[in-house]
Design an enzyme around this catalytic site. Sequence first.
Site, PDB file in Angstrom:
ATOM      1  N   GLY A  47       0.816  -1.202   0.000  1.00 13.90           N
ATOM      2  CA  GLY A  47       0.000   0.000   0.000  1.00 13.90           C
ATOM      3  C   GLY A  47       0.850   1.252   0.000  1.00 13.90           C
ATOM      4  N   SER A  48       0.275   2.353  -0.450  1.00 12.73           N
ATOM      5  CA  SER A  48       0.948   3.639  -0.353  1.00 12.73           C
ATOM      6  C   SER A  48       0.733   4.229   1.048  1.00 12.73           C
ATOM      7  CB  SER A  48       0.387   4.614  -1.394  1.00 12.73           C
ATOM      8  OG  SER A  48       0.781   4.219  -2.681  1.00 12.73           O
ATOM      9  N   GLY A  49       1.348   5.381   1.299  1.00 13.73           N
ATOM     10  CA  GLY A  49       1.182   6.040   2.591  1.00 13.73           C
ATOM     11  C   GLY A  49       2.351   5.778   3.522  1.00 13.73           C
ATOM     12  N   HIS A  50       3.356   5.023   3.039  1.00 10.37           N
ATOM     13  CA  HIS A  50       4.519   4.707   3.870  1.00 10.37           C
ATOM     14  C   HIS A  50       5.780   5.362   3.339  1.00 10.37           C
ATOM     15  CE1 HIS A  50       1.780   1.846   5.554  1.00 10.37           C
ATOM     16  NE2 HIS A  50       1.704   1.165   4.425  1.00 10.37           N
ATOM     17  N   ASP A  89      -1.334  -8.123   0.765  1.00  4.71           N
ATOM     18  CA  ASP A  89      -0.099  -8.127  -0.017  1.00  4.71           C
ATOM     19  C   ASP A  89       0.282  -9.539  -0.426  1.00  4.71           C
ATOM     20  OD1 ASP A  89      -0.148  -5.831   1.945  1.00  4.71           O
ATOM     21  OD2 ASP A  89       1.557  -5.206   0.721  1.00  4.71           O
ATOM     22  N   HIS A  94      -0.352   0.951   9.583  1.00  5.00           N
ATOM     23  CA  HIS A  94      -1.636   1.380   9.019  1.00  5.00           C
ATOM     24  C   HIS A  94      -2.544   1.826  10.146  1.00  5.00           C
ATOM     25  CE1 HIS A  94       0.078  -1.881   6.608  1.00  5.00           C
ATOM     26  NE2 HIS A  94      -0.215  -1.117   5.598  1.00  5.00           N
TER      27      HIS A  94
END
Lengths: 215, 215, 331, 331
Positions: free
Chosen positions: C54-57, C110, C219
């Site tokens: 996921g993005s956001g990291h 994932d 998350h």
Amino acid sequence: MNTTTLDDVALVVKTMAVTALENEKYFSELDAAAGDADFGVSLAAGFQVVNDDWEQLDRSSIGNFLLKISMIITGKVGGCSGPIWGTGFMKAGLLSKDKETLQIADLVAMLRAGIDGIMARGGAKAGDKTLLDALIPMTDKLEEFVDTPTAAAQIRQTLTAVAEQAIETTSAWEAKRGRQSFTGARSIGTPDPGIVAIATMMRAINNTFDGAARR
Amino acid sequence: MNTTTLDDVALVVKTMAVTALENEKYFSELDAAAGDADFGVSLAAGFQVVNDDWEQLDRSSIGNFLLKISMIITGKVGGCSGPIWGTGFMKAGLLSKDKETLQIADLVAMLRAGIDGIMARGGAKAGDKTLLDALIPMTDKLEEFVDTPTAAAQIRQTLTAVAEQAIETTSAWEAKRGRQSFTGARSIGTPDPGIVAIATMMRAINNTFDGAARR
Amino acid sequence: MKKFVNDPHDFVPQMLEGLVLANAGKLEYVPQYNLICRSDMPSDDKVSIIQGSGSGHEPAHVMAVGRGMLDAAVPGGVFSAPPVEYCLECIKLMNSARGVLYLVNNYQGDRMNWDMARELAEAEGINVGVVVIDDDVAVKDSTHTVGRRGVAGNFFVIKACAAAAEQGKSLEELVALGEKVNAAVRSMGVALSSCTPPAKGEPIFAIGADEIEMGVGIHGEPGRSREKLQPADAIIEQLFQAVHDDLPFNSGDRVALMINGLGGTPVSELYLLYRKAALLCEEHGLTVVNNYVGEYCTSLEMAGASLTLLKLDQELEALLAAPAEVPIRVF
Amino acid sequence: MKKFVNDPHDFVPQMLEGLVLANAGKLEYVPQYNLICRSDMPSDDKVSIIQGSGSGHEPAHVMAVGRGMLDAAVPGGVFSAPPVEYCLECIKLMNSARGVLYLVNNYQGDRMNWDMARELAEAEGINVGVVVIDDDVAVKDSTHTVGRRGVAGNFFVIKACAAAAEQGKSLEELVALGEKVNAAVRSMGVALSSCTPPAKGEPIFAIGADEIEMGVGIHGEPGRSREKLQPADAIIEQLFQAVHDDLPFNSGDRVALMINGLGGTPVSELYLLYRKAALLCEEHGLTVVNNYVGEYCTSLEMAGASLTLLKLDQELEALLAAPAEVPIRVF
Ligand SMILES: Nc1ncnc2c1ncn2[C@@H]1O[C@H](COP(=O)(O)OP(=O)(O)O)[C@@H](O)[C@H]1O
Ligand SMILES: Nc1ncnc2c1ncn2[C@@H]1O[C@H](COP(=O)(O)OP(=O)(O)O)[C@@H](O)[C@H]1O
Ligand SMILES: [Mg+2]
Ligand SMILES: [Mg+2]
Ligand SMILES: [Mg+2]
Ligand SMILES: [Mg+2]
């Protein structure tokens, strides 16, 4: 005798797609309680393509139609939902590759195949508080109708009730799979988004076929 | 005749130091309104050392004593206050390097030298809403007493009133120097921390000498 | 929601557009699959190293694409694993005669997407290897759970495998190396604040003004306990103890020590935390050979930090020292 | 106050202790004067480059000490210029036969303390040069104000002067170079949130949930206007226009473009901002030769960003490309 045609299957899928798109925000909000708030967005991303490509989908057999749906969902949906829903459609499609109509026993076999595939894919089992806890009791109930001729409307009504009951029953459980499971005890008391989605779709299918029958 | 001795000067400085330490939080809070909330911390950092080193300070003349104070303040105080206060003490010290007592005219000259030094150092002038707007009217008032013999207590009382009036008068002004000036119109209505510090110290000096006289 | 964002749906693509605009000639962007890759890859001289999560990291993992690090990254939406098709395209695009290695953080989404992509890629005759990363000691690792999460330790697996790939190591050797790094690395994080996914528009969890979440997931998943705010040193002691005792690390070990910011914590505070962590290493007889203070794996704008320890040996020390070049740089 | 901090009075010293623990052998810490310097400096072969300003802007300027950047930095308390004595000791410690250059941001406290330190150092026979940095276009520059503030443009003055110093340029040449860079660089910032100095324990200014401060200063000083929250692209348009029109920049110019995070904004958002800034440069005929996306000059944990443009020529392009090595690094 209850016979399901390709048109019926298509109407089921179309109804699922419309339901996913109409409930995008609601499903994501459910996921916010114990998950990461992307469930609605993810489902909608896949069913949007199903909807957009609707006229061009392979309709050479029930199975090929479902396999095409599987490919779209798998391809376009991220997170857990892509593999889970995609696997469900795939396994059901493989069992009906050459079929032009389905009997109740066929439907049960396809659902069982989907359930087994989902279990193998994600490692979840009954009681882990995932959409399996809607699909399994629904399939069990459907199997009861294999040798007991019943009106299609009544079967749909019954399955809807089973799915909606699953929301109630499982809310009190602790999630054991998916991101929800990190929350541990905090997931107790919140409904599982996947189960709610299955029940919402079943209710919509019920309404659609009733409406279609009445017309 | 009002004669000021080294002991008097030391008592003034000691009182300033105690006032700075006691009001550290209050002075910083004043600076928070339009500045960066460090004024009290900065002043206290310097006067703490003055206080700690009190017994060892050079007392060979009034001027040398003030020059030593200047060095401590300049060395230990960051922000604007170090250079401003340090320069004030330095210029006053240079004018009294060989003095063992001071007359009012000497005090006026020392204050004027301090004021000129601060103006040269920071570029501020009367009306820019800095501590100069307390020091200048106080010095003007003190000058009136040079040829008009008056009791020391009354002079101190008058200077305290002038300093406290300066807080009132200047609050309505817009700051033109220091970090306060970036605030522009927003600085209107808030008292300048430097002016409040001067007035608070003058009030404390007044009380200390009154107390000392009464004993 | 107070963020620099236009339409929340465009958050990830517009970030990626910015990234390639800032790295013209070095990185390429394939919008169709939301994919960032090195312009000069793949090469049949080396195994390709890829990742998708996921993005956001950020900077993980799209800003870890570059020479000596990832060859490609395929980020999903914020906190959403990329779909199978995207993973598969990434594998195909980076297909090399030496094979493709994907490094996957241990989250179900994932793992399932990558597993399916791998099956499909292998069906097309591509040689695919996998290393699963699960360094987060905050989560209990047992057979009837989904296991530990992959967090900032991810950096070390990428760095070591990518450096070894540049040296010409085989896919099998790289899988073994990645598993070795993962077995030697442990992390735990703490949150001072929540964070707000752009599409959600609201904080992902609630936290009181005097509370911290000890063991938080990247998350915003809950950790070990909700505690009262404590002095920085006391917080680091907890993180250090949990991480140290899990492997466990032993007096005499040579280690890499990372203090990773979760996105909203300034680097001044990270160095203040590093101070205590370094002192604790000394107390416990650990020699810090490499240190890392900054942002490596974040949770959007979450205020917080994590501590990672990696047990070193000669091989790993050499791999960490190998040159690398990524978009996140000062010069 | 939600921060990683022990006793607020120890905030700066403990951060500096962490910094030197993480850079053993390269950096030294002189606690008495709160001073960070290169272990291998001064050298009579080059002019020493130093800076001292308030803390709270990290990585500026203590984490900009290193080869090709600063030789020493003397940070004051959070948002407080260092006292004269500290500045003087820094000059003396870095005294070189070629002279000492200090780069000072245009704040009254900074300037007065350094002016006095310079007078005292010159009295001791040290050759001292100064460059004043004032790149913030948010503040009107007029003779009856204290002038523009020095903000993120500071980075370019340090980088250019330090690179030229390594090449053996004289103090006079470096002063001229620094003034040239300062004359060619312009910045403006925007805040989405306030920030909390540890010793204060409360936010330094109040800002509504839907408000932004356009043109904010790096100590939370007010800027041009308090506005409603807008899409990221609209915010960047405002910053770009203000910066672009101030010099002004002209079609055909070659530039360096920096998107600087103010401390609490994640790098994902900074790249999203960079995207729009790069597109605006293209629209205005500016060629972006160098770009910088990340944190260079912050305000503690303030959410926000600034945009800096530097007009380049051959000399500056070569100096920006010169090697440098600072504590803030990924590897
Ligand atoms: N391993 C699994 N097997 C079956 N269903 C699962 C599994 N993990 C999660 N789910 C279902 O998926 C839903 C969450 O989907 P989604 O939000 O897309 O996943 P993610 O956790 O990756 O964000 C849950 O509500 C649950 O019903
Ligand atoms: N140029 C100046 N000349 C005289 N006094 C000044 C000047 N600038 C600021 N001051 C005084 O200093 C006070 C603020 O001091 P301080 O907080 O230490 O400065 P800084 O702005 O560096 O934080 C102001 O209240 C004002 O009275
Ligand atoms: Mg989810
Ligand atoms: Mg101040
Ligand atoms: Mg998800
Ligand atoms: Mg200050």
